[in-house]
Design an enzyme around this catalytic site. Sequence first.
Site, PDB file in Angstrom:
ATOM      1  N   ALA A   8       0.851  -1.204   0.000  1.00  0.00           N
ATOM      2  CA  ALA A   8       0.000   0.000   0.000  1.00  0.00           C
ATOM      3  C   ALA A   8       0.876   1.239   0.000  1.00  0.00           C
ATOM      4  O   ALA A   8       0.681   2.162   0.785  1.00  0.00           O
ATOM      5  CB  ALA A   8      -0.925  -0.026   1.217  1.00  0.00           C
ATOM      6  N   LYS A 186       9.745   0.466 -21.593  1.00  0.00           N
ATOM      7  CA  LYS A 186       9.827   1.272 -20.362  1.00  0.00           C
ATOM      8  C   LYS A 186      11.086   0.899 -19.573  1.00  0.00           C
ATOM      9  O   LYS A 186      11.774   1.771 -19.031  1.00  0.00           O
ATOM     10  CB  LYS A 186       8.572   1.080 -19.496  1.00  0.00           C
ATOM     11  CG  LYS A 186       8.578   2.047 -18.312  1.00  0.00           C
ATOM     12  CD  LYS A 186       7.318   2.040 -17.487  1.00  0.00           C
ATOM     13  CE  LYS A 186       7.350   3.154 -16.437  1.00  0.00           C
ATOM     14  NZ  LYS A 186       6.377   2.973 -15.369  1.00  0.00           N
TER      15      LYS A 186
END
Length: 310
Positions: A8, A186
């Site tokens: 998180a 990327k």
Amino acid sequence: MKILFAGAGALGTRFGYMLFKNGEDVTFIDSWQEHIDTIKRNGLKVIIDDKELGNCNISIYRPEEAKGKYDVVFVATKSMQLKSMLNKVKHLIHDDTKIICILNGLGHVDTLKEFVKEENILIGVTVWTSGLGGPGILKAYGTGKTEIKQVKEDNLDKTLKLIEKLNKSGLNMNYSADTYQSIWHKAGLNCVLNTYCTLIDCNINEYGSYEKHLDLTRAVLNEVTAVGRAEGINVNQEVIEKNIENCFDPRTAGLHYPSLYQDMKNGRLTEIDYLNGAISKLGKKHDIPTPVCDVITLMIHSKEHIGGNK
Ligand code: NAD
């Protein structure tokens, strides 16, 4: 549908917030105690584009406290934390749980395959960005999009329906057969900008202002391209070079210090083993010399060592 965020941090809270706001059943897992305590006490404070959007009461647990089974798990740790996180959340995964992995860098599918079936792994790449303004505070800017692919494309219908549902929360996810190419493009950009900005100690615009930046860029990208092609990926070096140049403008990403630079400055370990380090490792597998990526990887590790980064 029960959705778990295994991690998180910056990216996990941003995606988690978007889904929660749209009424989805979202749970966070993390091990940063101050962050957990703050979210439990006040909810996740959300600041997007400098606007305070209130606090969200999203459940958050340490991995060992969480119970039940989840239908979707977003893994949202740094690359080097992925395996340890998967070990800690494997009791929360059932036979049909889809794992969504949009970490930067290369090599994550091999790690994920140790824990779930290939038809349950959705691997992707995102241009959403995010940050934390301290424990319990999501602080992010702009919007983004994500490209995603199921590793083994059996029962794809379920995944396409899942993406449709996630997109109702604004995730802007697109299923694409070319996802591996985008992941490599990327990673190639990160292998150049993240590492050189850290070693030279400059922002992206300053890197681009050096007249021979293209020599530095190509020294890395020649290796990325050769190794990627040996892996069967259609790496287009010109596209990566163009993407890098597009970042130089101070009005886009020019004034930005890449994430590896920031991790190094903040005394954290970096994702180097999943960028240039991954190119070195795959180079050995294919007998392709990668002296530039080898040295850059060692230099970044030596900087972590000298700084006592953890
Ligand atoms: P972060 O460090 O902010 O978040 C990771 C979180 O996972 C932290 O809160 C940490 O405490 C937690 N964690 C790690 N290992 C754990 C474990 N074993 N048990 C419990 N909790 C654990 O990282 P981030 O910026 O969100 O980046 C996640 C990934 O997404 C990286 O691969 C990054 O390169 C990529 N990414 C980030 C951004 C961005 O803007 N932040 C953009 C694109 C891609």
